[in-house]
Motif scaffolding. Structure first.
Motif, mmCIF file in Angstrom:
data_model
loop_
_atom_site.group_PDB
_atom_site.id
_atom_site.type_symbol
_atom_site.label_atom_id
_atom_site.label_comp_id
_atom_site.label_asym_id
_atom_site.label_seq_id
_atom_site.Cartn_x
_atom_site.Cartn_y
_atom_site.Cartn_z
ATOM 1 N N ARG A 113 0.816 -1.219 0.000
ATOM 2 C CA ARG A 113 0.000 0.000 0.000
ATOM 3 C C ARG A 113 0.850 1.270 0.000
ATOM 4 O O ARG A 113 0.485 2.267 -0.607
ATOM 5 N N LEU A 114 1.993 1.244 0.683
ATOM 6 C CA LEU A 114 2.808 2.454 0.824
ATOM 7 C C LEU A 114 4.023 2.473 -0.088
ATOM 8 O O LEU A 114 4.666 3.524 -0.222
ATOM 9 N N GLY A 115 4.370 1.340 -0.674
ATOM 10 C CA GLY A 115 5.538 1.279 -1.544
ATOM 11 C C GLY A 115 6.705 0.566 -0.892
ATOM 12 O O GLY A 115 6.912 0.657 0.324
ATOM 13 N N ARG A 116 7.461 -0.181 -1.710
ATOM 14 C CA ARG A 116 8.618 -0.925 -1.174
ATOM 15 C C ARG A 116 9.688 0.034 -0.630
ATOM 16 O O ARG A 116 10.278 -0.192 0.419
ATOM 17 N N ARG A 117 9.944 1.103 -1.379
ATOM 18 C CA ARG A 117 11.045 2.004 -1.047
ATOM 19 C C ARG A 117 10.855 2.651 0.323
ATOM 20 O O ARG A 117 11.794 2.691 1.142
ATOM 21 N N ARG A 118 9.681 3.185 0.584
ATOM 22 C CA ARG A 118 9.436 3.859 1.869
ATOM 23 C C ARG A 118 9.637 2.911 3.041
ATOM 24 O O ARG A 118 10.245 3.268 4.065
ATOM 25 N N ILE A 119 9.108 1.706 2.910
ATOM 26 C CA ILE A 119 9.202 0.744 4.013
ATOM 27 C C ILE A 119 10.652 0.319 4.231
ATOM 28 O O ILE A 119 11.112 0.196 5.376
ATOM 29 N N ILE A 120 11.390 0.119 3.150
ATOM 30 C CA ILE A 120 12.801 -0.280 3.280
ATOM 31 C C ILE A 120 13.591 0.800 4.003
ATOM 32 O O ILE A 120 14.369 0.513 4.927
ATOM 33 N N LEU A 121 13.408 2.054 3.615
ATOM 34 C CA LEU A 121 14.141 3.148 4.257
ATOM 35 C C LEU A 121 13.789 3.264 5.737
ATOM 36 O O LEU A 121 14.673 3.442 6.590
#
Length: 444
Positions: free
Chosen positions: A82-90
């Motif tokens: 829902r929020l995107g892979r990139r945001r969660i990884i960071l």
């Protein structure tokens, strides 16, 4: 306006600077995953002595990071759809870096367990998304090998943690390895600047401009003429009325999902149980503490080799066949550790045990990514990892229980080998997924 299948563009790309940078960052993060988790095995004897912990209490302390990983995978991991892979990884990198560094300042078991839980939460959220991001951005011809190369850095981190235990702890105390764990915090600005968002997520949000920009970096040879619209392949579109969780059990995947979870759990039980308790078990068996930590280093060296080999095997034999062979070898090698073999055979068995258990851990991630369609892939991999963390929690607890029971040396390793037998049968019951044919999308 022409419609172009974005999946075809990604699959037909040649490896280039974009892919190398993506693999580098994913591997860098994965290395700290291994380091932050395995380091507890090196500091365990010192922590038990300083805080007068019983084996059961030490097992609970070790399990705190695994409970955190399970919570992180369920919450942070599944949010990525829902929020995107990139945001969660960071966010996860920031969380586990700060928490691991804070472990060096723990004043007792409670504060130590809290920091380990938060470290685990960050790691639990980041790993499934690394697998998902790399799968969605890699060329189809080498996808499994790139994923396994990235996952092999778990063992690199474990190897470094063992070396830190050998050289840093005697000189600077058990807190010193946790200072190194905080180094990953320094990479956040570069990660923020260079880590891309996945094409699949951008397509789901219909961010056409960003999709075009990322695809140009993935496949510089793709130069469409005129105005185009990028779309997903028909088999990647979400089924109407299916929630992400419901889709894990839809289309005949119920038994496969449950067996995948079981195999995942058995694999993690062996990996985290042995990495937590191997030095202590070997010390109990009469080996000196210094040599016992060396055994941990050797096992993680085997993990690096085994993970690389398992990636090649998965490309040639398929994930299921590779897992069956590797789990069988894991069971045999772990059980033989209790026979007190001579030095050369002991080191050989440790290499095989490390290579097959962590090799299975990398391939089972790939099997999970293959099992689910794009619109629920992050949820599917994250839930498999989350449920698998039950095994990761059980591993340290099982080691503490075995130490408390005072079993014979060889019986301890026989118990740790049993999950491999269970995993063989679980993997055999995961349905073979038909190869998805990538359909061309007609022009509109």
């Amino acid at each position: 306006m022409r419609s172009i299948n974005a999946t075809e563009v990604v699959n037909s790309a040649r490896l280039n600077r974009f892919h190398y940078l993506l693999v580098f960052w994913c591997s860098f993060i994965m290395m700290f995953d291994g380091y932050d988790l395995v380091i507890y095995g090196s500091v365990l004897p010192h922590v038990m002595s300083q805080w007068s912990l019983t084996p059961g209490e030490a097992g609970m302390l070790g399990a705190s990071s695994m409970v955190g990983m399970m919570c992180g995978a369920v919450t942070l991991g599944t949010l990525a759809d829902r929020l995107g892979r990139r945001r969660i990884i960071l966010f996860c990198v920031a969380l586990f870096s700060v928490a691991a560094l804070a472990n060096a300042f723990a004043t007792g078991p409670t504060s130590f367990a809290t920091c380990r839980f938060l470290t685990g939460a960050g790691l639990g959220g980041v790993v499934p998304n690394l697998v998902t991001l790399l799968k969605e951005m890699s060329p189809g011809s080498c996808r499994n090998r790139l994923i396994n190369l990235m996952l092999s850095f778990f063992a690199v981190g474990g190897l470094l943690s063992g070396l830190a235990g050998i050289y840093l702890i005697p000189a600077f105390g058990w807190q010193s390895p946790f200072y190194i764990a905080g180094v990953s915090l320094l990479a956040l600005p570069l990660l923020y600047k260079t880590l891309p968002e996945s094409v699949a997520y951008l397509l789901h949000r219909d961010h056409q401009g960003e999709v075009a920009g990322v695809l140009r970096r993935i496949n510089p040879q793709h130069l469409p003429a005129g105005e185009v619209k990028y779309v997903r392949a028909p088999d990647e579109l979400g089924a109407a009325g299916h929630t992400s969780m419901g889709a894990l059990f839809g289309d005949g995947r119920a038994l496969s999902t449950l067996m995948l979870w079981l195999g995942f759990g058995m694999c993690m039980l062996m990996v985290y149980g042995l990495n937590t308790w191997l030095p202590k078990l070997m010390t109990q068996g009469g080996y000196p503490l210094g040599s016992s930590i060396v055994f941990l280093v050797v096992m993680n060296l085997g993990s690096i080799i085994g993970t690389l080999i398992s990636g090649v095997c998965a490309d040639r034999w398929g994930c299921k066949a590779t897992l069956v062979v590797f789990f069988a070898l894991a069971g045999v090698s772990i059980s033989m550790l209790g026979l007190r073999p001579d030095a050369s055979l002991l080191y050989g068995l440790l290499l095989v045990a490390g290579g097959t258990t962590v090799g299975c851990l990398s391939v089972v991630h790939t099997l999970a990514a293959d099992l689910y369609p794009t619109h629920v892939r992050a949820t599917g991999v994250s839930m498999a990892a989350a449920i698998g963390r039950c095994g990761a929690v059980a591993g340290p607890l099982l080691g503490g229980l075995l130490m408390s029971l005072g079993l014979a040396f060889e019986h301890n390793f026989m118990v740790f080998a049993l999950p491999a037998v269970v995993a063989v049968f679980a993997v055999l019951l995961v349905a073979r997924q038909p190869a998805r044919q990538i359909l061309s999308v007609p022009s509109l």
